[in-house]
Design an enzyme around this catalytic site. Structure first.
Site, PDB file in Angstrom:
ATOM      1  N   LYS A 201       0.849  -1.196   0.000  1.00 43.24           N
ATOM      2  CA  LYS A 201       0.000   0.000   0.000  1.00 43.24           C
ATOM      3  C   LYS A 201       0.884   1.245   0.000  1.00 43.24           C
ATOM      4  O   LYS A 201       1.529   1.574   1.001  1.00 43.24           O
ATOM      5  CB  LYS A 201      -0.925   0.053   1.222  1.00 43.24           C
ATOM      6  N   GLU A 276       9.808   1.229  10.695  1.00 43.07           N
ATOM      7  CA  GLU A 276      10.887   2.193  10.405  1.00 43.07           C
ATOM      8  C   GLU A 276      10.260   3.574  10.494  1.00 43.07           C
ATOM      9  O   GLU A 276       9.435   3.931   9.650  1.00 43.07           O
ATOM     10  CB  GLU A 276      11.459   1.962   8.999  1.00 43.07           C
ATOM     11  N   CYS A 309      13.940  10.764   6.605  1.00 44.74           N
ATOM     12  CA  CYS A 309      13.862  10.320   8.000  1.00 44.74           C
ATOM     13  C   CYS A 309      15.215  10.406   8.695  1.00 44.74           C
ATOM     14  O   CYS A 309      15.292  10.685   9.882  1.00 44.74           O
ATOM     15  CB  CYS A 309      13.349   8.882   8.062  1.00 44.74           C
ATOM     16  N   GLU A 406      10.060  16.036  14.902  1.00 44.18           N
ATOM     17  CA  GLU A 406      10.479  15.974  13.499  1.00 44.18           C
ATOM     18  C   GLU A 406       9.659  16.965  12.677  1.00 44.18           C
ATOM     19  O   GLU A 406       8.429  16.970  12.771  1.00 44.18           O
ATOM     20  CB  GLU A 406      10.229  14.546  12.988  1.00 44.18           C
TER      21      GLU A 406
END
Ligand code: NAD
Length: 506
Positions: A201, A276, A309, A406
């Site tokens: 997906k 992750e 990331c 973040e």
């Protein structure tokens, strides 16, 4: 621009005359790929290019029905795919890898138009790595997995013991928007090589290269149901995939917030997960560092418009060289070209979507309100659209949002430290633990700091270098589990221990 979806739940087979999405000379199916066929949903969403907001085309949006169809197809295809063994699967996956490598031009152009990442990087490196991801894990399963399928004997039990890596079943792979093809293939490769069947997906904002991957899997002759792609919203079709009891593994790359939801849903079926997740990584520069090298890497953290990331978004510089490094960092940032990612000269492209743009700008404004000093940038770029100025803050309170959270945009924080102890303490002062990047020419110091930082990945005097057989993943809120090499096979396999009493066979 960015219109909402047209909702309905019915699902039907694609009409051959159906409108394909056209990006230059490349045609991309707007539909799901389930059991070897294109499947259309009545519900559609408009896919936009972040470069200029133009409409790329309507894509099918799946729900419960499409998720169930894809899982059922993958479940039905599993026994035969698993029975092929690594050698039997290798030709299919090598062929898929080759087809990807032959189509890097299409993949790069489509990816850049769909997610705004730099075309040059995609064309010259990233897409090729997608093909490599598929081939490398397929070869690993044949050549190197047997090393781990160890056999040993114990006199005490008069038995022979053996470790067997068995395919686990249907693997659901959920990918984020920032590197859809690279990150998708990085999971799909080992999942298929280990003998699982897969439902991928992609993120709702970036479905197109996954659709191309389905075409390539078809062309490579993967049997129907072995590889499936279902598009749509995470909280709808993603949720339905995760909750399906026939799913054996869920491999997810995305934000910690989504991971918590997926983890809670997966727990109901005790489905193993691999996560992750995000980061707020420190880039630490000691006064004995090669300053040019450090500066090159500091400014590289604006790559992909900061939507990386691993980015070292908190730059920590030893006090004695901090003023000089800050000045030179600003000089470098001022040379960055913010423009269309199709141009090879561009350094910083657009953010992915207006919603994400608003989040990034909101965090910048909040940092100013929290008392941080804006050293460079700090607002939407004059080019307009989704372009944002490379931004640098200093004097950021170590408890404030800009320090701990973040941003996932072109926004970096500059701070100083006195000594190793303070560098380590500041490096570890967030809930993330994905990467740490260290610049020093003192090997013993590099070792001490490496051991002191909480991070799954440490780069010393370099950034981003990695081979597929190294473990990849984060500590704390940056992830659960490791990917790469044997760690991918540990996750995507049912590991079986077999003990056989000796001398009991005729
Ligand atoms: P996201 O968490 O919003 O979405 C990721 C994927 O999850 C998408 O496909 C989305 O549709 C799906 N999803 C959303 N809700 C879901 C649900 N309830 N059930 C199932 N699936 C659901 O993340 P994003 O904004 O696409 O990506 C950015 C994040 O990903 C950042 O935090 C970034 O650091 C992280 N990331 C991590 C790595 C890594 O390797 N550690 C790599 C790239 C990106």
């Amino acid at each position: 621009m960015w219109a909402g979806a047209e909702r309905s739940s019915a699902c039907k087979r694609s009409d051959k005359s159906k409108k394909m999405i056209q990006i230059d000379e490349f045609s991309i199916s707007p539909d799901h790929y389930i059991n070897g066929e294109r499947i259309s949903s009545e519900e559609k969403m408009m896919d936009h290019s972040p470069i200029d907001g133009r409409e790329l085309g309507l894509v099918s949006v799946g729900g419960q029905k499409e998720a169930d169809m894809a899982i059922a197809a993958a479940k039905a295809a599993f026994p035969a795919w698993a029975a092929l063994g690594p050698e039997g699967r290798l030709p299919y996956l090598e062929k898929l890898g080759h087809i990807i490598e032959e189509n890097v031009d299409a993949l790069a152009k489509v990816e850049t138009n769909d997610n705004g990442s730099l075309y040059e990087a995609s064309l010259l490196r990233v897409m090729k790595r997608g093909g490599h991801n598929i081939e490398w894990f397929a070869k690993y399963a044949v050549d190197r997995l047997p090393e781990h399928a160890v056999e040993w004997e114990t006199a005490r039990h008069n038995a022979k013991h053996q470790v067997v890596y068995n395919p686990s079943g249907v693997a659901v792979v959920i990918a984020p928007f920032n590197a859809p093809f690279m990150l998708g293939t990085w999971k799909v490769g080992p999942a298929l090589a280990a003998g699982n069947t897969v439902v991928l997906k992609p993120a709702e904002w970036t479905p197109l290269t996954s659709s191309l991957l389905a075409d390539f899997a078809h062309e490579a002759g993967l049997p129907p149901g072995v590889f499936n792609v279902v598009q749509g919203y995470g909280e709808v079709v993603g949720d339905a995939l995760v909750k399906n009891p026939d799913v054996a593994r869920i491999s997810f790359t995305g934000s910690p917030e989504t991971a918590r939801i997926i983890g809670a849903n997966a727990a109901k079926n005790l489905t193993p997960v691999s996560f992750e997740l995000g980061g707020k990584s420190p880039l630490i520069v000691f006064d004995d560092a090669d300053k040019e090298l450090a500066l090159d890497n500091m400014v590289e953290q604006y790559d992909n418009c900061g939507q990386v990331c691993l980015a070292g978004t908190r730059i920590l510089v030893q006090e004695s060289i901090a003023d000089e490094m800050l000045e030179r960092m600003v000089e470098r940032a001022a040379t960055l070209k913010v423009d269309t990612p199709m141009d090879f000269e561009t350094d910083v492209g657009p953010l992915i979507h207006p919603e994400h743009f608003a989040k990034v700008d909101g965090m910048v404004q909040q940092a100013v309100a929290d008392g941080a000093t804006l050293v460079y940038g700090g607002k939407p770029h004059e080019k307009g659209g989704l372009f944002y100025e490379p931004t640098l803050f200093k004097d950021v309170d170590n408890g404030s949002q800009m320090w701990t959270d973040e941003v996932f945009g072109p926004v970096l924080v500059f701070d100083t430290f006195k000594d190793e102890a303070e560098a380590i303490s500041k490096a570890n002062s967030t809930e993330y633990g994905l990467a740490a990047i260290i610049f020093t020419q003192d090997e013993a110091r590099a070792e001490r700091v490496t051991h002191g930082v909480s991070a799954g990945l440490v780069w010393v005097n370099c950034f981003y270098v990695r081979d597929l057989d190294q473990p990849f993943g984060g500590t704390k809120n940056s992830g659960v589990g490791r990917e790469g090499g044997i760690w991918s096979f540990d996750f995507f396999s049912d590991i079986k221990n077999v003990s056989t009493r000796k001398g009991t066979f005729r």
